[in-house]
Design an enzyme around this catalytic site. Structure first.
Site, PDB file in Angstrom:
ATOM      1  N   SER A  76       3.743  -9.293  13.341  1.00 36.25           N
ATOM      2  CA  SER A  76       3.888  -8.146  12.684  1.00 36.25           C
ATOM      3  C   SER A  76       2.779  -7.222  12.719  1.00 36.25           C
ATOM      4  O   SER A  76       2.841  -5.894  12.877  1.00 36.25           O
ATOM      5  CB  SER A  76       4.588  -8.470  11.135  1.00 36.25           C
TER       6      SER A  76
ATOM      7  N   ASP B 126       6.690 -16.117   4.000  1.00 36.89           N
ATOM      8  CA  ASP B 126       5.918 -15.458   4.789  1.00 36.89           C
ATOM      9  C   ASP B 126       5.501 -16.544   6.080  1.00 36.89           C
ATOM     10  O   ASP B 126       5.312 -17.431   5.573  1.00 36.89           O
ATOM     11  CB  ASP B 126       4.528 -15.301   4.060  1.00 36.89           C
TER      12      ASP B 126
ATOM     13  N   LYS C  21      -2.052 -16.122  -0.562  1.00 37.61           N
ATOM     14  CA  LYS C  21      -1.510 -16.601   0.387  1.00 37.61           C
ATOM     15  C   LYS C  21      -2.116 -17.625   1.216  1.00 37.61           C
ATOM     16  O   LYS C  21      -1.470 -18.618   1.842  1.00 37.61           O
ATOM     17  CB  LYS C  21      -0.840 -15.359   1.320  1.00 37.61           C
TER      18      LYS C  21
ATOM     19  N   THR D 137       0.834  -0.974   0.061  1.00 41.28           N
ATOM     20  CA  THR D 137       0.093   0.070   0.098  1.00 41.28           C
ATOM     21  C   THR D 137       0.858   1.380  -0.113  1.00 41.28           C
ATOM     22  O   THR D 137       0.644   2.061  -0.839  1.00 41.28           O
ATOM     23  CB  THR D 137      -0.959  -0.023   1.058  1.00 41.28           C
TER      24      THR D 137
END
Length: 502
Positions: free
Chosen positions: A275, A267, A299, A214
């Site tokens: 996080s 990941d 994901k 973003t």
């Protein structure tokens, strides 16, 4: 002569950047190297006046530096506050006790809150080398963290963070777990929610393993790197902001771990939860909406996995004092048409401007999530949020608020696409049956995204669309002919990026 005097070297500026890791360069014939038994990759403590850092030794065999000199990486010189000609002292590093906790995790032991506290304290202090950081990240990857460990890691990361205090009242936030190309709902959501008079100080990440984060997208339209004081001024004036969290180091431990995850291209679910929630807590958020897209090439690949992630998010959030809601959404294909910072920014602007032909899926998802946040605030009744969000967007109030936020952050600029492009076309007639999100993201990254803001992919073939032979499936954009050729060659070498059914 005392030991400190014997271990003194003069700084030579070598102008070598090493990203986050402190590196010291010493000649192989340096008396200190010989006397102390230093060799390549030895970890040493470097002192200058009242400062010290831990650095990794690289041995020089050429005349780059003299026997009585030491070179420091750019980052190490900044952290130690030295310049060429200054004197430093170099000593052996005492064993880092928290590394025993990392080794214990590697062998499957469950770590405690205090264990994570020690590890995070040391890695933020710069005591870990990249190899040691990679070991920690790998030991915690996959499903290797229990819920209790995720809570411990989150608490440790929050404790090491600089926090923004907003006072009383609800501070809304939204985060997507990622893994889906495009999906740039955040700027639209922030604009709708802020236009509704609610506070939404949005701090976002840059890309980790994707073609754009973003913050990368926002940076193509306005200034995304603001100080904490600037963030507060923007939110006080406009109710919301869209900034890069890394610029204010709200969660320095997270910034370090993300850099390693990016290098390893992995990941970890547990680390991702820690996080996200540590950054939200540090940013002063009270109510957070988490978007979990689910798809075969996203994901999160199954409903079962999404529900498990939902449980972890809620369990950890409760322990650290955050109210979290989860939206499990469709991750079967990209959201919007753009994949890459500027391409995604153009989608955002098209939706905000209510342009004919704006990506309908991006519009609808943004309205859906914004509606949840409106209801989460308690200001709007359950079941009314989506209609209110749509009304704010349709009226142009969201666009006005977006532009006001951009002006408050430093001004607005139109995104610019990369110079070169190549159209990937269908080899036969058919209807789009499936889309491989991961392969599309890979092609966009090979084209230069997000390093080149205008690079990436313009996606033309959503599920169910009928395409004739020779029809354009997607267009690759790149800033150089070399990158364009690299991405095009890769795209031609793989199968079923977009699967057509006759």
């Amino acid at each position: 002569m005392n030991h400190a005097q014997a271990n003194t070297l003069r700084i030579r500026s070598v102008g070598i950047g090493t990203y986050r890791e402190n590196i010291i360069f010493m000649h192989v014939e340096c008396p200190i190297c010989r006397a102390e038994g230093f060799s390549a990759l030895t970890r040493v403590v470097v002192h200058h006046r009242d400062r010290s850092i831990v650095a990794t030794l690289n041995v020089v065999y050429s005349g780059l530096i003299a026997h009585n000199e030491a070179g420091l990486s750019v980052e190490a010189m900044e952290r130690l506050a030295v310049k060429e000609g200054d004197e430093i002292t170099v000593f052996h590093l005492k064993p880092i006790s928290s590394l025993s906790k990392v080794r214990a995790k590697i062998y499957g032991r469950e770590l405690t809150d205090s264990d994570f506290g020690e590890i995070v304290q040391d890695l933020v202090a710069g005591h870990y080398s990249n190899i040691e950081l990679a070991a920690f990240v790998t030991a915690c990857s996959g499903d290797n963290l229990t819920v209790h460990e995720v809570i411990g890691l989150t608490r440790a990361m929050i404790s090491a963070s600089e926090k923004i205090a907003w006072g009383s009242g609800i501070m809304l936030d939204k985060h997507s777990v990622g893994g889906l190309p495009g999906n740039r709902t955040t700027p639209v959501i922030v604009s709708i929610v802020a236009a509704a008079g609610l506070n939404i100080p949005k701090t976002s990440s840059r890309a980790i393993t994707s073609p754009a984060g973003t913050a990368d997208t926002v940076a193509t339209m306005t200034q995304a790197s603001l100080s904490i004081e600037q963030i507060k001024r923007v939110v006080e004036k406009e109710n919301g902001c869209m900034v890069w969290g890394g610029a204010v180091k709200l969660s320095p431990a997270d910034d370090i771990l993300i850099s390693i995850e990016k290098s390893l291209d992995i990941d970890s679910a547990g680390q991702m939860v820690a996080s996200v929630l540590s950054k939200k807590a540090a940013a002063g958020s009270t109510h957070v909406l988490i978007d979990i897209p689910v798809g075969e090439t996203a994901k999160v690949r199954s409903q079962e996995e999404a529900l498990k992630l939902q449980y972890v998010f809620k369990a950890v959030a409760e322990e650290v004092g955050l109210h979290v809601e989860i939206a499990i959404t469709d991750g079967a294909q990209p959201v919007g048409r753009g994949i890459g910072p500027a391409l995604e920014a153009l989608d955002v602007l098209s939706v905000l401007r209510n342009e004919q032909g704006a990506p309908a899926d991006l519009r609808e998802k943004s309205i859906h999530l914004a509606g949840i946040l409106l209801e989460l605030s308690g200001k709007y009744s359950i079941g009314t949020g989506k209609d209110i969000a749509a009304g704010i967007l349709d009226s142009g109030k969201a666009l006005d608020k977006f532009m006001s936020i951009c002006r408050a952050q430093g001004g607005f600029t139109e995104p610019v696409l990369a110079r070169y492009n190549y159209e990937v076309r269908a080899n036969a007639d058919g209807t789009v049956r499936s889309v491989d999100n991961r392969k599309l993201a890979r092609i966009a990254k090979l084209a230069g995204a997000p390093r080149s803001p205008g690079a990436g992919i313009l996606f033309h073939s959503p599920l169910g669309k009928k395409i004739r032979k020779g029809g354009v499936l997607y267009t690759i954009y790149a800033d150089t002919t070399g990158e364009l050729e690299y991405a095009r060659t890769y795209a031609a070498s793989i199968n079923e990026v977009i699967l057509l059914q006759p």
